[in-house]
Every structure is written in C-alpha cells, then in structure tokens.
Design a protein around this motif. Sequence first.
Motif, short mmCIF file in Angstrom:
data_model
loop_
_atom_site.label_atom_id
_atom_site.label_comp_id
_atom_site.label_asym_id
_atom_site.label_seq_id
_atom_site.Cartn_x
_atom_site.Cartn_y
_atom_site.Cartn_z
N THR A 284 31.16 -56.21 78.39
CA THR A 284 30.44 -55.71 80.59
C THR A 284 28.75 -55.34 79.73
O THR A 284 28.32 -56.11 80.78
CB THR A 284 30.94 -54.69 80.11
N ARG A 285 28.07 -55.00 78.95
CA ARG A 285 27.16 -54.74 78.69
C ARG A 285 26.46 -56.50 78.58
O ARG A 285 25.41 -57.54 79.16
CB ARG A 285 26.86 -54.28 77.79
N LEU A 286 27.03 -57.25 78.16
CA LEU A 286 26.44 -59.18 77.64
C LEU A 286 26.28 -59.64 79.55
O LEU A 286 25.49 -60.14 80.08
CB LEU A 286 27.04 -59.88 76.98
N LYS A 287 27.86 -59.18 80.60
CA LYS A 287 27.61 -59.80 81.74
C LYS A 287 26.51 -59.19 82.19
O LYS A 287 25.64 -59.95 83.18
CB LYS A 287 29.23 -59.24 82.16
N ASN A 288 26.75 -57.95 82.37
CA ASN A 288 25.50 -56.90 83.62
C ASN A 288 23.98 -57.19 82.58
O ASN A 288 23.62 -57.35 83.33
CB ASN A 288 25.25 -55.46 82.90
N ASN A 289 23.64 -57.75 81.44
CA ASN A 289 22.55 -57.81 81.04
C ASN A 289 22.19 -59.59 81.94
O ASN A 289 21.51 -60.94 81.56
CB ASN A 289 22.19 -58.29 79.35
N GLY A 290 22.90 -60.69 82.42
CA GLY A 290 22.87 -61.49 82.92
C GLY A 290 23.44 -62.74 82.08
O GLY A 290 23.36 -64.14 82.35
N LEU A 291 24.35 -62.36 80.29
CA LEU A 291 24.01 -63.71 79.39
C LEU A 291 25.92 -64.23 79.55
O LEU A 291 25.92 -64.96 79.53
CB LEU A 291 23.89 -63.00 78.12
N LEU A 292 26.64 -63.18 80.40
CA LEU A 292 27.98 -64.08 80.47
C LEU A 292 28.62 -63.68 81.81
O LEU A 292 28.34 -63.40 82.47
CB LEU A 292 29.16 -62.92 79.99
N LYS B 233 23.01 -69.07 77.28
CA LYS B 233 22.94 -70.67 76.09
C LYS B 233 21.27 -69.99 75.66
O LYS B 233 21.42 -70.22 74.43
CB LYS B 233 22.86 -71.34 76.70
N ALA B 234 20.14 -69.82 76.20
CA ALA B 234 19.24 -69.63 76.19
C ALA B 234 18.80 -68.59 74.92
O ALA B 234 19.16 -68.81 74.03
CB ALA B 234 18.22 -69.32 77.42
N PHE B 235 19.21 -67.30 74.86
CA PHE B 235 18.92 -66.47 74.08
C PHE B 235 20.06 -66.47 72.95
O PHE B 235 19.66 -66.22 71.67
CB PHE B 235 20.25 -65.13 75.55
#
Length: 127
Positions: free
Chosen positions: A75-83, A106-108
């Motif tokens: 959820t945190r990764l999604k909220n940070n725009g990574l997923l 992907k860049a991260f």
Amino acid sequence: MTNECAGRHLFILKKTSMEAFNTEKIKTQMRKGILEMCILAAIDKRGEAYVSDLIEVLKEANMAVVEGTLYPLLTRLKNNGLLSYQWKESTEGPPRKYYVLTPTGKAFLNELQKAWKELQMIIDKLI
C-alpha cells in the motif's frame, strides 16, 4: 581482587556484552532494510504479481514475509507511485489484485539496485 576473580568478572562482562549483539536481531534489521527492493525486484521480474505469488517467491529466497507485513508495504509503495495494480478474474474465487511497477517504480528499483551493488563492493572490500 584475585586474578581468578577478575577473570570471572571479565568473562561475565564479555558474555553480557555479546548477548547485546544478537545476530538474529541484526539479520532481521538487514532484511527489513532490503525488503522493498526485493519486493519491487520480484514484481519486476514477473511483470506482475499477486500477493501469494510474492510471498512464495520471497519464501523460496529464504526471505519469509507474512501477509500482515506485505500488505501495508505494498500500500505504501502504491501510494508513493511506485506500484499500481490491476484486478483480474480468478478461476478460484473472487477477482485478484495484481501489482505492477510504474515507470517511477522501475526507475526507483534501478537506483536501489545500483546502491545495493555499491554496498556489496564496499562490504566485499572489508570482509
């Protein structure tokens, strides 16, 4: 204090000090520190991943994670725009949520992998 008594106190001090350096706690902290990278890498490698797929992949790599740890992290990764995620129909019940990396994710991941390789080189020089 006799030498024998002093030796006993030194042994007790050393034993107590070593107990403070619990290697299992340190290993746990190290794994927590790289868990995000491992999750992103696992999703990237598969293209998309369902939570139980991620748990299985991590388990196979001896990086056991429970759902209670994984869901808040995803959820945190999604909220940070990574997923992001997609719902897909399942032949075995309700639709399932499959996670995919965003271009930012992907860049991260690429940056994390570079940092990991740098750390590996540093550690390899030291040990």
